[in-house]
Design a protein around this motif. Sequence first.
Motif, short mmCIF file in Angstrom:
data_model
loop_
_atom_site.label_atom_id
_atom_site.label_comp_id
_atom_site.label_asym_id
_atom_site.label_seq_id
_atom_site.Cartn_x
_atom_site.Cartn_y
_atom_site.Cartn_z
N GLY A 118 101.56 58.02 13.13
CA GLY A 118 100.76 57.11 12.14
C GLY A 118 99.76 57.79 11.56
N LEU A 119 99.20 56.94 10.49
CA LEU A 119 98.16 57.76 9.65
C LEU A 119 96.85 58.12 10.32
CD1 LEU A 119 100.16 56.07 7.49
CD2 LEU A 119 98.36 56.82 6.00
N THR A 120 96.62 57.37 11.10
CA THR A 120 95.46 57.41 12.05
C THR A 120 95.32 58.71 12.81
OG1 THR A 120 95.26 55.20 12.59
CG2 THR A 120 94.05 56.33 13.94
N HIS A 121 96.37 59.30 13.27
CA HIS A 121 96.78 60.48 13.95
C HIS A 121 96.75 61.59 13.00
CE1 HIS A 121 99.49 63.42 16.18
NE2 HIS A 121 98.36 63.57 16.72
N SER A 196 92.46 50.80 -2.07
CA SER A 196 91.44 51.34 -0.88
C SER A 196 91.48 50.04 0.01
CB SER A 196 90.17 51.31 -1.64
OG SER A 196 89.78 50.09 -2.49
N ASN A 197 91.01 50.44 1.24
CA ASN A 197 90.77 49.48 2.39
C ASN A 197 89.11 49.73 2.65
OD1 ASN A 197 90.65 47.90 4.68
ND2 ASN A 197 91.86 49.18 5.64
N PRO A 198 88.31 48.83 2.49
CA PRO A 198 88.52 47.41 2.14
C PRO A 198 88.54 46.71 0.99
CG PRO A 198 86.34 47.55 2.54
CD PRO A 198 86.98 49.12 2.48
N LEU A 228 93.51 62.56 1.20
CA LEU A 228 93.85 61.51 0.18
C LEU A 228 94.56 60.77 1.31
CD1 LEU A 228 93.44 62.00 -2.78
CD2 LEU A 228 94.07 64.06 -1.85
N ASP A 229 93.77 59.60 1.60
CA ASP A 229 94.54 58.62 2.45
C ASP A 229 95.24 57.82 1.61
OD1 ASP A 229 95.01 56.41 4.10
OD2 ASP A 229 93.16 56.39 5.19
N ASP A 230 96.87 57.74 1.42
CA ASP A 230 97.54 57.00 0.55
C ASP A 230 98.37 56.02 1.49
OD1 ASP A 230 96.73 58.73 -1.40
OD2 ASP A 230 98.42 59.86 -1.32
N ALA A 231 97.70 55.29 2.29
CA ALA A 231 98.03 54.44 3.25
C ALA A 231 98.76 53.38 2.36
CB ALA A 231 97.15 53.85 4.16
N TYR A 232 98.29 52.89 1.46
CA TYR A 232 98.81 51.82 0.65
C TYR A 232 99.60 51.99 -0.63
CZ TYR A 232 95.76 49.48 4.04
OH TYR A 232 95.30 49.13 5.18
N ALA A 233 100.05 53.09 -0.45
CA ALA A 233 100.87 53.75 -1.84
C ALA A 233 101.61 52.94 -2.43
CB ALA A 233 101.35 55.28 -1.48
N ALA A 265 104.92 55.64 6.91
CA ALA A 265 105.59 54.50 6.69
C ALA A 265 104.87 52.98 7.05
CB ALA A 265 106.98 54.61 7.71
N THR A 266 103.91 53.24 7.78
CA THR A 266 103.17 52.06 8.22
C THR A 266 103.15 50.75 7.15
OG1 THR A 266 101.61 53.45 9.35
CG2 THR A 266 101.03 51.29 9.33
N LYS A 267 102.44 51.11 6.04
CA LYS A 267 102.59 50.32 4.81
C LYS A 267 103.76 50.40 3.90
CE LYS A 267 98.57 49.83 6.90
NZ LYS A 267 97.64 48.81 7.68
N GLY A 274 105.82 51.27 14.03
CA GLY A 274 106.75 52.48 14.12
C GLY A 274 105.78 53.64 14.52
N ARG A 275 104.73 53.91 13.97
CA ARG A 275 103.62 54.86 14.13
C ARG A 275 104.15 56.16 13.52
NH1 ARG A 275 100.44 52.78 13.49
NH2 ARG A 275 98.92 54.23 14.05
N VAL A 276 104.81 56.15 12.21
CA VAL A 276 105.20 57.36 11.82
C VAL A 276 104.13 57.63 10.41
CG1 VAL A 276 107.39 58.67 10.80
CG2 VAL A 276 107.52 56.83 12.50
#
Length: 436
Positions: A118-121, A196-198, A228-233, A265-267, A274-276
């Motif tokens: 996951g991205l957290t890791h 961004s979050n939030p 670059l935290d691109d979680a919501y790309a 892959a999360t978002k 899935g935690r990838v």
Amino acid sequence: MSLADDLNRNLRDGSPVLAAALSELGRRTAFPPDIPHQAAEARGKELNATIGQVTDGAGAPLAPASLRSAFGGLERKDTDRAILYSPIEGIAELRRLWSDRLGRSASAPFTLPQVTVGLTHGLSLVADLFAGPDRPVAIAAPFWGNYRQIFALRRGARVVTGPAYRDGRFNPRAIVEALAGEEPGRPAVAILNFPSNPGGYSPTAEERRQLVAGLLEEADRRPLVVVLDDAYAGLIYEEGVPAGSLFWELADRHPNLAPIKVDGATKELSFFGGRVGFLTFALPPDGAAAAALESKLKCLLRAAVGSPPAASQVALIGALRDRATPGQIEAIRQRLAARYRALADALSDVDRYLLEPLPFNSGCFALIALKENLELDSNDVRRELLERYDTGLIAIAPRYLRIAFCSVRRAALPELVGRIERAVRGMAGRPLGTGG
Ligand SMILES: Cc1ncc(COP(=O)(O)O)c(C=O)c1O
């Protein structure tokens, strides 16, 4: 000379800025030549007696049929891969597929993505390598609260903030403002997260230009690692708002600035459980600096989680191979875009004496601020919404409420806004001190 010294020298040759920004832990880290290393060297040998996973002697797992059947839709080879250990760096095919995906928008060389849990890791690995006691980590506030746990709680870094918004508009200089009091010459980490979050915000082309100019200025003063935290790309809903990652705009722009891309892959593929995730540097993939970083990452990953889960990597490989997937992701984006528009419409009519919606244009969230003169605390409003309105939001102290429109039906969003308005009006009308 130790293995870590060797890696540090290679890193210095290929990326002086990343070498200068290593934490004390990052400097000491090197993937040891023990079991996984030796097992990787033995991959494909006729007799492979290196690794403690139970096989038929020819590389396929010996596993209960009940477990195998859980992967019913997969070919035998993929089921085998899902049950066996993943390489520490991730399954090669997945790394290649993700690299191809990144390559479509690439404008600079980049390393083969390291698979993370996951991205957290991925963020946590970045924190291990580049954050440590007293290292400033600059973030625009309000921000995703887990950054504090990842960088400050676990690594002792000092979170410094600048305002993400000023006078109700996005502030492209938040990072520069956050680092204003820091001694020049000392390395720093900056985190950028768009959408961004939030906030649910992505900067416009002009705001991006100002933001990048500020970071380049900052890199004149100190070695700067920009995460670059691109979680919501990809979750962009307005014409004219650039969708590409700032990673590419920051790669090769300044010798003292190193961007690191954290995505997954999360978002991007709605594979939350899935935690990838992936971690990528803007360096040539075949160079010694990339190899040094990979060795350090593998060492840290092995020390924390052993190896990344294989089953979800195999599932993601299937999705990335499937030509229908991009269309299905686009259909999800369109559903979210419709919710975004419904929420934007509902908020455009909101009572401005009570609530101030902050600008949002992308991602999963919108942020609203309680009017300061009401002297209401956002957590009290959140509790009121839970207790009397059957509605859950996230409170961000002291004045913000975050709406995750990604998880509410479009038709329900006007009602959601109506409930917030009614709750705040009710509380604001109450004599002070009666709580909520
Ligand atoms: C900004 C941001 N970064 C990272 C993450 C973590 O992603 P993951 O669930 O893959 O660890 C999240 C999850 O909510 C997020 O909002």
